[in-house]
Scaffold this active site. Structure first.
Site, PDB file in Angstrom:
ATOM      1  CG  ASP A 176       2.744   2.078   5.693  1.00 50.00           C
ATOM      2  OD1 ASP A 176       2.447   2.567   6.799  1.00 50.00           O
ATOM      3  OD2 ASP A 176       3.695   1.279   5.526  1.00 50.00           O
TER       4      ASP A 176
ATOM      5  CE1 TYR B 118       8.718  -1.822   4.575  1.00 46.71           C
ATOM      6  CE2 TYR B 118       7.082  -0.377   3.604  1.00 46.71           C
ATOM      7  CZ  TYR B 118       7.466  -1.253   4.591  1.00 46.71           C
ATOM      8  OH  TYR B 118       6.567  -1.568   5.591  1.00 46.71           O
TER       9      TYR B 118
ATOM     10  CE  LYS C 285       5.761   1.211   8.286  1.00 44.99           C
ATOM     11  NZ  LYS C 285       5.804   1.040   6.832  1.00 44.99           N
TER      12      LYS C 285
ATOM     13  CG  HIS D 269      10.339  -0.556  10.026  1.00 45.65           C
ATOM     14  ND1 HIS D 269      10.728  -0.384   8.726  1.00 45.65           N
ATOM     15  CD2 HIS D 269       9.310  -1.435   9.985  1.00 45.65           C
ATOM     16  CE1 HIS D 269       9.959  -1.138   7.942  1.00 45.65           C
ATOM     17  NE2 HIS D 269       9.096  -1.775   8.682  1.00 45.65           N
TER      18      HIS D 269
END
Ligand code: A2P
Length: 268
Positions: A44, A49, A74, A104
């Site tokens: 994930d 990120y 996301k 997100h």
């Protein structure tokens, strides 16, 4: 590996590795490669990120066939177009398609990104689409407005954040609730009541907290950058918690069974 069946027929593995706050580069590549070596088949990540390239590299290096691994990313909702951003994600990941693409958080309202998410799925950029950090009211709005019901809602969820009202809202809509921060980003591992159950069952606090989720049918994505912890977190399908231990863990909830995804919406 056990799975949650999604409302579009796809299967989400109950255990995945989360890579939130894992820096791009060797620490992310190592964590993902170790997880795949240890049998994880679900990773994930997210645009926010900034480590999708490392996830893609580790997947290629692992030698595990692409179709055996479930990859989530996301949509960063500060962006404009979910389709264009999915294409960028796929380029960074080195993939033709992700398995799950989530909004997100509901920035600009719960419906804003959804038409673009539906287009991303229609174009084959994602097999399933869903949301993250959506409350029960947000789910009512997005299911009322769109033609596709989100397959999943990924939220902060653990024994200490047992959002019973939100879990029930997800069930009502046929949406799989997915748990991020199932260890409370590490904080809940120090809870004395979790430690007592772990000592009595011969398991670790992490295994007890993760098992609590999967025994409620909730997929979990614990994060770790340590090989031995990634291994430990996968050993949750060879035991079960008693009804009394499950009930005792249910009691740890500090959200009062809320139907909200977060106590505070940082994007507002
Ligand atoms: P690390 O990455 O240094 O191993 P969550 O998944 O709830 O966000 O929790 C992640 C946090 O918990 C990270 O700080 C991670 O540290 C730590 N962690 C993950 N698995 C374990 C484990 N089995 N034992 C102890 N700490 C763990």
């Amino acid at each position: 590996m056990e799975f949650a069946k999604l409302n579009d027929g796809n299967q989400l593995p109950l255990l995945g590795l989360g890579v939130w706050q894992v820096p791009d580069g060797s620490s992310c590549e190592n964590a993902v490669r170790w997880a795949l070596d240890l049998g994880y088949r679900h990773i994930d990540t997210a645009q926010a990120y900034r480590n999708e390239a490392s996830v893609g590299k580790a997947l290629r290096d692992s030698g595990v066939p692409r179709d055996e691994v479930f990859i989530t990313t996301k949509f960063y909702p500060g962006g404009k177009d979910p389709v264009a951003e999915a294409e960028h994600s796929l380029r960074r990941l080195g993939l033709d398609q992700v398995d799950l693409y989530l909004v997100h958080w509901p920035q600009g309202g719960p419906v804003r990104a959804w038409p673009g998410m539906e287009r991303a799925r229609e174009r084959g950029l994602a097999r399933s689409i869903g949301v993250s950090n959506f409350s029960a009211a947000d789910l009512d709005a997005v299911t009322g407005a769109g033609s596709v019901v989100p397959a999943a809602n990924q939220v902060q969820f653990s024994a200490v954040e047992y959002r019973r009202g939100l879990l029930e809202a997800c069930h009502r809509h046929g949406i799989a609730l997915e748990a991020y921060s199932p260890l409370g980003t590490g904080r809940h591992l120090r809870d004395r009541r979790v430690a007592d159950i772990a000592a009595r069952t011969g398991r670790t606090p992490a295994q007890v907290l993760l098992r609590w989720c999967v025994q409620h049918g909730v997929p979990v994505i614990p994060k770790s950058t340590h090989r031995e912890r990634i291994a430990e977190n996968a050993q949750i399908f060879d035991f079960s918690l008693s009804a009394a231990d499950m009930a005792a863990l249910d009691e740890l909830d500090k959200t009062r069974g809320t139907d909200r995804a977060l106590e505070r919406s940082w994007w507002r």
